[in-house]
Design an enzyme around this catalytic site. Structure first.
Site, PDB file in Angstrom:
ATOM      1  N   GLY A 122       0.837  -1.212  -0.034  1.00  0.00           N
ATOM      2  CA  GLY A 122       0.124  -0.035   0.018  1.00  0.00           C
ATOM      3  C   GLY A 122       0.769   1.308   0.003  1.00  0.00           C
ATOM      4  O   GLY A 122       1.910   1.341   0.241  1.00  0.00           O
ATOM      5  N   ARG A 169      -5.994   7.568   7.896  1.00  0.00           N
ATOM      6  CA  ARG A 169      -5.972   6.444   7.015  1.00  0.00           C
ATOM      7  C   ARG A 169      -6.621   6.515   5.960  1.00  0.00           C
ATOM      8  O   ARG A 169      -6.621   5.709   4.759  1.00  0.00           O
ATOM      9  CB  ARG A 169      -6.299   5.339   8.058  1.00  0.00           C
ATOM     10  CG  ARG A 169      -5.283   5.260   9.164  1.00  0.00           C
ATOM     11  CD  ARG A 169      -5.716   4.401  10.313  1.00  0.00           C
ATOM     12  NE  ARG A 169      -4.814   4.076  11.203  1.00  0.00           N
ATOM     13  CZ  ARG A 169      -4.834   4.742  12.444  1.00  0.00           C
ATOM     14  NH1 ARG A 169      -5.801   5.544  12.637  1.00  0.00           N
ATOM     15  NH2 ARG A 169      -3.850   4.530  13.374  1.00  0.00           N
ATOM     16  N   VAL A 174      -3.440  -6.057   6.175  1.00  0.00           N
ATOM     17  CA  VAL A 174      -2.976  -5.158   7.027  1.00  0.00           C
ATOM     18  C   VAL A 174      -2.913  -3.772   6.588  1.00  0.00           C
ATOM     19  O   VAL A 174      -2.971  -2.721   7.347  1.00  0.00           O
ATOM     20  CB  VAL A 174      -1.732  -5.757   7.655  1.00  0.00           C
ATOM     21  CG1 VAL A 174      -0.936  -4.911   8.787  1.00  0.00           C
ATOM     22  CG2 VAL A 174      -1.834  -7.125   8.044  1.00  0.00           C
ATOM     23  N   SER A 175      -2.932  -3.595   5.372  1.00  0.00           N
ATOM     24  CA  SER A 175      -2.724  -2.390   4.342  1.00  0.00           C
ATOM     25  C   SER A 175      -3.946  -1.273   5.170  1.00  0.00           C
ATOM     26  O   SER A 175      -5.022  -1.535   5.321  1.00  0.00           O
ATOM     27  CB  SER A 175      -2.780  -2.362   3.145  1.00  0.00           C
ATOM     28  OG  SER A 175      -1.841  -3.393   2.762  1.00  0.00           O
ATOM     29  N   ASN A 176      -3.656   0.041   5.400  1.00  0.00           N
ATOM     30  CA  ASN A 176      -4.691   0.905   5.588  1.00  0.00           C
ATOM     31  C   ASN A 176      -5.195   1.727   4.545  1.00  0.00           C
ATOM     32  O   ASN A 176      -4.623   1.696   3.423  1.00  0.00           O
ATOM     33  CB  ASN A 176      -3.850   1.918   6.666  1.00  0.00           C
ATOM     34  CG  ASN A 176      -3.984   1.404   8.017  1.00  0.00           C
ATOM     35  OD1 ASN A 176      -4.819   1.084   8.380  1.00  0.00           O
ATOM     36  ND2 ASN A 176      -2.700   1.904   8.814  1.00  0.00           N
ATOM     37  N   ASP A 226      -5.267  -1.403  18.464  1.00  0.00           N
ATOM     38  CA  ASP A 226      -5.942  -0.366  19.202  1.00  0.00           C
ATOM     39  C   ASP A 226      -6.225  -0.965  20.681  1.00  0.00           C
ATOM     40  O   ASP A 226      -6.126  -0.378  21.433  1.00  0.00           O
ATOM     41  CB  ASP A 226      -7.260   0.177  18.562  1.00  0.00           C
ATOM     42  CG  ASP A 226      -6.763   0.594  17.091  1.00  0.00           C
ATOM     43  OD1 ASP A 226      -6.581   1.575  16.872  1.00  0.00           O
ATOM     44  OD2 ASP A 226      -6.743  -0.104  16.173  1.00  0.00           O
ATOM     45  N   ARG A 257      -3.287  -1.421  22.559  1.00  0.00           N
ATOM     46  CA  ARG A 257      -2.864  -0.025  23.200  1.00  0.00           C
ATOM     47  C   ARG A 257      -3.788   0.421  24.512  1.00  0.00           C
ATOM     48  O   ARG A 257      -3.272   0.954  25.223  1.00  0.00           O
ATOM     49  CB  ARG A 257      -2.930   0.966  22.156  1.00  0.00           C
ATOM     50  CG  ARG A 257      -1.778   0.772  21.228  1.00  0.00           C
ATOM     51  CD  ARG A 257      -1.995   1.665  19.926  1.00  0.00           C
ATOM     52  NE  ARG A 257      -0.949   1.677  19.022  1.00  0.00           N
ATOM     53  CZ  ARG A 257      -0.862   2.065  17.731  1.00  0.00           C
ATOM     54  NH1 ARG A 257      -2.221   2.359  17.049  1.00  0.00           N
ATOM     55  NH2 ARG A 257       0.301   2.064  16.856  1.00  0.00           N
ATOM     56  N   HIS A 301     -10.679   1.257  12.600  1.00  0.00           N
ATOM     57  CA  HIS A 301      -9.673   1.347  12.864  1.00  0.00           C
ATOM     58  C   HIS A 301      -9.339   2.567  12.336  1.00  0.00           C
ATOM     59  O   HIS A 301      -8.622   2.879  11.051  1.00  0.00           O
ATOM     60  CB  HIS A 301      -8.545   0.066  12.308  1.00  0.00           C
ATOM     61  CG  HIS A 301      -7.124   0.530  12.456  1.00  0.00           C
ATOM     62  ND1 HIS A 301      -6.646   0.701  13.547  1.00  0.00           N
ATOM     63  CD2 HIS A 301      -6.114   0.797  11.568  1.00  0.00           C
ATOM     64  CE1 HIS A 301      -5.264   0.966  13.442  1.00  0.00           C
ATOM     65  NE2 HIS A 301      -4.824   0.947  12.312  1.00  0.00           N
TER      66      HIS A 301
END
Length: 286
Positions: free
Chosen positions: A54, A63, A93-95, A123, A126, A150
């Site tokens: 990406g 994003r 996994v790419s945004n 997230d 975190r 996300h």
């Protein structure tokens, strides 16, 4: 990156620039084999394909600003993955990960259970970490989820945060109204990616660990509950949207979702998050 369940790691055209040098670290990890190549050669019939390709997110970009560039990249990738890895589980996994999960689902035609985004797994980690630091306990003893997008509209599920079964926040609504310390924790969670991007230009270590957790849950059939992004239908009126909810993950992909009950504030925040994603989906020419 394409993965095989026999612990062979196959680096495909999706991520091949530095994979040769990863092999130098083999003595420090469980036995694996690392190869560089495309899904058309070394990656054929992989059990799992991880898509990290990406455009880079630049300081000041959200994003969601990456959508157009990454949709074009995915259109050039997915056809080969479908052709050479028809039975694989796809992990995106790419945004922006929720959008790209939806794009992958539509372009691949794979069953929804086998198209998964990394979602808010990081997230949520975190969130637990910062709560644990605040209370002076191990983050593994804190149970807390971030759901929805996300991104900027993600939702903290305060009503379900608990330590040893004891709820952290028992009031209806959001701590934003009456607990500045808790709201500050959520703001730090939501903006962590932007802060890291500003300081070093990319995020890598923590998302790598989160991705590893998801991969292990799938390849080892662990039935883990993770806040991955996948297709949602008929949840608080939300349908045909990829976003994150606590889901049970095993070798078949997302097999079911936790029957998560939300308070009124959380419901409205999740519906708002879903609508933001839905509005983006509706603009895509797939």
């Amino acid at each position: 990156m394409a993965l095989k369940r026999r612990d062979q790691v196959v680096a495909s055209a999706i991520a091949q620039s530095r994979n040769y040098y990863l092999a130098h670290g083999i003595p420090f990890v469980e036995p694996i084999e690392i190869k560089a190549g495309t899904v058309a050669d070394v990656g054929q019939n992989a059990d799992m394909v991880i898509i990290t390709a990406g455009a880079s997110q630049k300081p000041g970009e959200t994003r969601l600003d990456l959508v157009g560039r990454n949709v074009a990249i995915f259109k050039s990738l997915i056809a080969d993955i479908v052709k050479y890895c028809p039975n694989a589980t796809l992990l995106i996994v790419s945004n922006p990960v929720d959008i790209m999960t939806y794009v992958t689902l539509k372009l691949s035609g794979f069953p929804a259970a086998r198209v998964i985004g990394s979602g808010t797994v990081l997230d949520s980690a975190r969130f637990r970490t910062l709560l644990a630091q605040k209370m002076g306990i191990d983050a593994r003893s804190v149970h807390a989820y971030i759901i929805g997008e996300h991104g900027d509209s993600e939702v903290p599920v305060w009503s379900k945060v608990n330590i040893a079964g004891m709820p952290l926040y028992e009031r209806e609504g959001s701590p934003a109204l009456d607990n500045a310390a808790l709201q500050d924790i959520f703001e730090r969670v939501k903006n962590a990616g932007y802060e890291i991007l500003k300081r070093k230009g990319c995020t890598s270590y923590a998302i790598g660990l989160a991705t590893t957790e998801i991969v292990q849950a799938i390849l080892r059939g662990q039935e883990r509950i993770l806040t991955v992004s996948s297709l949602v239908n008929d949840f608080y009126g939300i349908s045909d949207v990829c976003l994150s909810l606590p889901s049970v993950v095993n070798e078949k992909g997302v097999i079911k979702r936790v029957n998560l009950t939300l308070n009124d504030t959380e419901q409205q925040q999740l519906i708002h998050s879903a609508q933001i994603l839905r509005d983006i989906f509706d603009t895509l020419a797939l």
